[in-house]
Design a protein around this motif. Structure first.
Motif, PDB file in Angstrom:
ATOM      1  N   ASN A 121     -55.442  30.893  -9.689  1.00 19.13           N
ATOM      2  CA  ASN A 121     -55.683  29.735  -8.812  1.00 19.13           C
ATOM      3  C   ASN A 121     -54.869  29.840  -7.524  1.00 19.13           C
ATOM      4  O   ASN A 121     -55.391  29.620  -6.421  1.00 19.13           O
ATOM      5  CB  ASN A 121     -55.325  28.456  -9.594  1.00 19.13           C
ATOM      6  CG  ASN A 121     -55.814  27.202  -8.913  1.00 19.13           C
ATOM      7  OD1 ASN A 121     -56.497  27.274  -7.889  1.00 19.13           O
ATOM      8  ND2 ASN A 121     -55.476  26.052  -9.447  1.00 19.13           N
ATOM      9  N   ARG A 122     -53.596  30.199  -7.659  1.00 22.87           N
ATOM     10  CA  ARG A 122     -52.738  30.328  -6.476  1.00 22.87           C
ATOM     11  C   ARG A 122     -53.252  31.414  -5.542  1.00 22.87           C
ATOM     12  O   ARG A 122     -53.273  31.257  -4.314  1.00 22.87           O
ATOM     13  CB  ARG A 122     -51.301  30.686  -6.894  1.00 22.87           C
ATOM     14  CG  ARG A 122     -50.538  29.538  -7.515  1.00 22.87           C
ATOM     15  CD  ARG A 122     -49.161  30.023  -7.919  1.00 22.87           C
ATOM     16  NE  ARG A 122     -48.448  29.051  -8.735  1.00 22.87           N
ATOM     17  CZ  ARG A 122     -47.434  29.362  -9.535  1.00 22.87           C
ATOM     18  NH1 ARG A 122     -47.030  30.615  -9.645  1.00 22.87           N
ATOM     19  NH2 ARG A 122     -46.820  28.429 -10.233  1.00 22.87           N
ATOM     20  N   LYS A 169     -56.381  30.409  -3.698  1.00 23.27           N
ATOM     21  CA  LYS A 169     -56.032  29.458  -2.632  1.00 23.27           C
ATOM     22  C   LYS A 169     -55.436  30.201  -1.435  1.00 23.27           C
ATOM     23  O   LYS A 169     -55.740  29.893  -0.279  1.00 23.27           O
ATOM     24  CB  LYS A 169     -55.049  28.425  -3.178  1.00 23.27           C
ATOM     25  CG  LYS A 169     -54.838  27.242  -2.264  1.00 23.27           C
ATOM     26  CD  LYS A 169     -54.072  26.146  -2.972  1.00 23.27           C
ATOM     27  CE  LYS A 169     -53.522  25.103  -2.012  1.00 23.27           C
ATOM     28  NZ  LYS A 169     -54.459  24.581  -1.055  1.00 23.27           N
ATOM     29  N   THR A 214     -43.214  29.456  -4.630  1.00 20.43           N
ATOM     30  CA  THR A 214     -44.275  30.228  -5.289  1.00 20.43           C
ATOM     31  C   THR A 214     -45.368  30.619  -4.311  1.00 20.43           C
ATOM     32  O   THR A 214     -46.388  31.168  -4.715  1.00 20.43           O
ATOM     33  CB  THR A 214     -44.933  29.421  -6.429  1.00 20.43           C
ATOM     34  OG1 THR A 214     -45.501  28.228  -5.858  1.00 20.43           O
ATOM     35  CG2 THR A 214     -43.951  29.048  -7.521  1.00 20.43           C
ATOM     36  N   ASP A 215     -45.167  30.324  -3.024  1.00 17.55           N
ATOM     37  CA  ASP A 215     -46.216  30.578  -2.031  1.00 17.55           C
ATOM     38  C   ASP A 215     -47.438  29.716  -2.321  1.00 17.55           C
ATOM     39  O   ASP A 215     -48.575  30.139  -2.105  1.00 17.55           O
ATOM     40  CB  ASP A 215     -46.628  32.055  -2.029  1.00 17.55           C
ATOM     41  CG  ASP A 215     -46.112  32.758  -0.792  1.00 17.55           C
ATOM     42  OD1 ASP A 215     -45.573  32.069   0.097  1.00 17.55           O
ATOM     43  OD2 ASP A 215     -46.263  33.997  -0.710  1.00 17.55           O
ATOM     44  N   SER A 216     -47.181  28.553  -2.928  1.00 17.47           N
ATOM     45  CA  SER A 216     -48.273  27.626  -3.217  1.00 17.47           C
ATOM     46  C   SER A 216     -47.668  26.224  -3.203  1.00 17.47           C
ATOM     47  O   SER A 216     -46.484  26.057  -2.900  1.00 17.47           O
ATOM     48  CB  SER A 216     -48.883  27.934  -4.588  1.00 17.47           C
ATOM     49  OG  SER A 216     -48.018  27.507  -5.620  1.00 17.47           O
ATOM     50  N   ASN A 217     -48.481  25.247  -3.553  1.00 15.56           N
ATOM     51  CA  ASN A 217     -47.949  23.886  -3.590  1.00 15.56           C
ATOM     52  C   ASN A 217     -47.157  23.589  -4.862  1.00 15.56           C
ATOM     53  O   ASN A 217     -46.677  22.477  -5.053  1.00 15.56           O
ATOM     54  CB  ASN A 217     -49.092  22.876  -3.446  1.00 15.56           C
ATOM     55  CG  ASN A 217     -49.667  22.900  -2.045  1.00 15.56           C
ATOM     56  OD1 ASN A 217     -48.926  23.109  -1.074  1.00 15.56           O
ATOM     57  ND2 ASN A 217     -50.978  22.726  -1.924  1.00 15.56           N
ATOM     58  N   ASP A 218     -47.051  24.577  -5.748  1.00 13.70           N
ATOM     59  CA  ASP A 218     -46.249  24.399  -6.960  1.00 13.70           C
ATOM     60  C   ASP A 218     -44.785  24.642  -6.594  1.00 13.70           C
ATOM     61  O   ASP A 218     -44.298  25.774  -6.636  1.00 13.70           O
ATOM     62  CB  ASP A 218     -46.671  25.405  -8.039  1.00 13.70           C
ATOM     63  CG  ASP A 218     -48.152  25.314  -8.357  1.00 13.70           C
ATOM     64  OD1 ASP A 218     -48.727  24.223  -8.183  1.00 13.70           O
ATOM     65  OD2 ASP A 218     -48.734  26.332  -8.779  1.00 13.70           O
ATOM     66  N   VAL A 251     -42.488  25.402 -14.168  1.00 14.18           N
ATOM     67  CA  VAL A 251     -42.977  24.910 -12.873  1.00 14.18           C
ATOM     68  C   VAL A 251     -43.996  23.806 -13.117  1.00 14.18           C
ATOM     69  O   VAL A 251     -44.894  23.959 -13.965  1.00 14.18           O
ATOM     70  CB  VAL A 251     -43.605  26.059 -12.048  1.00 14.18           C
ATOM     71  CG1 VAL A 251     -44.333  25.506 -10.835  1.00 14.18           C
ATOM     72  CG2 VAL A 251     -42.529  27.046 -11.617  1.00 14.18           C
ATOM     73  N   LEU A 280     -47.195  21.921 -12.276  1.00  9.42           N
ATOM     74  CA  LEU A 280     -48.413  22.306 -11.551  1.00  9.42           C
ATOM     75  C   LEU A 280     -48.837  21.196 -10.588  1.00  9.42           C
ATOM     76  O   LEU A 280     -48.908  20.023 -10.959  1.00  9.42           O
ATOM     77  CB  LEU A 280     -49.535  22.639 -12.537  1.00  9.42           C
ATOM     78  CG  LEU A 280     -49.255  23.857 -13.435  1.00  9.42           C
ATOM     79  CD1 LEU A 280     -50.425  24.098 -14.391  1.00  9.42           C
ATOM     80  CD2 LEU A 280     -48.976  25.106 -12.615  1.00  9.42           C
ATOM     81  N   ASP A 308     -53.297  21.065  -6.918  1.00  9.04           N
ATOM     82  CA  ASP A 308     -54.223  22.195  -6.713  1.00  9.04           C
ATOM     83  C   ASP A 308     -54.859  22.648  -8.020  1.00  9.04           C
ATOM     84  O   ASP A 308     -55.834  23.393  -8.005  1.00  9.04           O
ATOM     85  CB  ASP A 308     -53.474  23.404  -6.126  1.00  9.04           C
ATOM     86  CG  ASP A 308     -53.044  23.165  -4.700  1.00  9.04           C
ATOM     87  OD1 ASP A 308     -53.536  22.199  -4.094  1.00  9.04           O
ATOM     88  OD2 ASP A 308     -52.207  23.935  -4.197  1.00  9.04           O
ATOM     89  N   HIS A 309     -54.267  22.229  -9.154  1.00 11.02           N
ATOM     90  CA  HIS A 309     -54.726  22.784 -10.431  1.00 11.02           C
ATOM     91  C   HIS A 309     -55.667  21.855 -11.207  1.00 11.02           C
ATOM     92  O   HIS A 309     -55.844  22.032 -12.423  1.00 11.02           O
ATOM     93  CB  HIS A 309     -53.514  23.173 -11.285  1.00 11.02           C
ATOM     94  CG  HIS A 309     -52.707  24.275 -10.673  1.00 11.02           C
ATOM     95  ND1 HIS A 309     -53.031  25.601 -10.825  1.00 11.02           N
ATOM     96  CD2 HIS A 309     -51.637  24.245  -9.838  1.00 11.02           C
ATOM     97  CE1 HIS A 309     -52.171  26.346 -10.140  1.00 11.02           C
ATOM     98  NE2 HIS A 309     -51.320  25.539  -9.523  1.00 11.02           N
ATOM     99  N   GLU A 335     -43.353  29.655 -15.939  1.00 17.44           N
ATOM    100  CA  GLU A 335     -43.417  30.628 -14.845  1.00 17.44           C
ATOM    101  C   GLU A 335     -42.732  31.930 -15.263  1.00 17.44           C
ATOM    102  O   GLU A 335     -43.205  33.020 -14.973  1.00 17.44           O
ATOM    103  CB  GLU A 335     -42.730  30.051 -13.600  1.00 17.44           C
ATOM    104  CG  GLU A 335     -42.889  30.878 -12.349  1.00 17.44           C
ATOM    105  CD  GLU A 335     -44.276  30.735 -11.725  1.00 17.44           C
ATOM    106  OE1 GLU A 335     -44.836  29.622 -11.763  1.00 17.44           O
ATOM    107  OE2 GLU A 335     -44.785  31.734 -11.199  1.00 17.44           O
TER     108      GLU A 335
END
Lengths: 263, 80
Positions: free
Chosen positions: A218-219, A222, B12-16, B33, B35, B38-39, B49
């Motif tokens: 998912n990451r 995105k 994490t290079d994401s919104n997490d 982590v 979530l 986005d998940h 993680e």
């Protein structure tokens, strides 16, 4: 996954023999083989006369299961399939994805017991070819036997790339590499162009194939979307920036050993 | 063996971005982590993680809340 009985249901239904396949159905096999080798008119004609039984299948249906002893091979005419194995605690490893023209259980021609299962990933149409007919074909036409051997060698080359992907690529590179590989394979048999194709895979499927959690998949998706390199919507993937995507994962299609290369 | 949580932001290079370091008797054994939205259906769950030693698990499970995560980690540490 469907039950073990499925394989038998596929062969006959209600005691009614399957209709002979229209010759154009097996053209998919010819197209596939011609993507990796040259076929003579005589060889194409012989393949076109293979006795096959065509069946429509739903998504997620087993075509052949681990420990089965098949008497026929399955040629994918429409839709996608995958090779997989179920591990303890319901974990699944997907070994390969298959597209029309592939014979994912070709090995059953010479390896009598299946060491993995094959199931559909989407609605599919498959043609079952009796082993007997394939053995006769390859005995009569050594050139076809050589091409099928070549196909299994390419299969091995793809496995090597997947090993590298699972073991040594980052999640981002692994997903990018798979997207590039699938495009080149689909393009080679005329099922994709302009760097876009239908991708009937879930995030869980991608994770099971690449050894990633669905969270990581998912990451990654995105991130690839965020960069503008892909658009993934409604089961259709568009690669908006092939150069960047291929560069990210050092994609080199040599291992697919195609006669014609994708641009 | 008692578990101790320490919140820490994670890149994490994401919104997490919300995570908890999990210590057992002062040793780091896992990183959980939370979530992000986005998940989808899994938003709000705690994702393993990283796990170390007995807590390492390639299937990287997800937990409904921190209590469930700690119970799972404790079972792993106890050899379950």
């Amino acid at each position: 996954m469907a039950g073990r009985a499925v394989r038998f249901h596929l062969q006959t239904q209600g005691g009614v023999a399957m209709a002979p396949v229209p010759s154009h159905s097996i053209d998919m096999l010819i197209r596939k083989l011609e993507s990796i080798a040259r076929l003579s008119d005589e060889e194409k004609n012989a393949i076109g006369h293979l006795p096959v039984t065509v069946r429509p299948l739903n998504a997620g249906q087993d075509i052949v299961r681990e420990k089965d002893r098949p008497s026929q091979c399955c040629l994918l005419l429409e839709g996608w399939a995958c090779r997989y194995q179920i591990l303890g605690e319901g974990k699944r490893q997907i070994f390969s994805f298959h597209i029309p023209g592939d014979i994912p259980d070709l090995q059953s021609l010479h390896l009598k017991v299946m060491d993995h299962s094959v199931c559909t990933q989407s609605q599919a149409t498959v043609a079952f070819i009796p082993h007997e007919a394939l053995l006769e074909l390859t005995a009569t036409f050594p050139g076809i036997a050589a091409i099928l051997w070549r196909d299994t060698l390419v299969d091995g080359a793809v496995f090597r790339e997947w090993m590298t992907g699972i073991g040594r690529r980052t999640a981002l590179q692994a997903v990018a590499h798979l997207f590039c590989e699938l495009y080149v394979k689909l393009e080679a048999v005329g099922l994709a162009r302009d760097h876009a194709y239908r991708l009937p895979l879930t995030q869980a499927d991608l994770g099971d194939a690449l050894g990633l959690s669905n969270v990581h998949v998912n990451r990654v998706l995105k991130e690839l979307r965020g960069k503008g390199w892909i658009t993934l919507h409604g089961g259709r993937l568009e690669i908006n920036d092939w150069r960047e995507l291929a560069h990210l994962c050092d994609f080199d299609p040599t291992y697919l050993h195609l006669e014609r290369r994708a641009a | 063996m008692s578990l101790h949580l320490q919140p820490v932001p994670i890149a994490t290079d994401s919104n997490d971005a919300e995570s908890q370091l999990v210590f057992a008797d002062g040793f780091l054994v896992a990183m959980l982590v939370r979530l992000s939205d986005d998940h989808g259906d899994e938003a709000g769950m705690w994702f393993l993680e990283a796990g170390f030693g007995r807590v390492d698990d390639p299937s990287q499970p997800k937990f409904a809340d921190l209590d469930e995560a700690q119970e799972w980690i404790q079972r792993r540490l106890d050899g379950g």
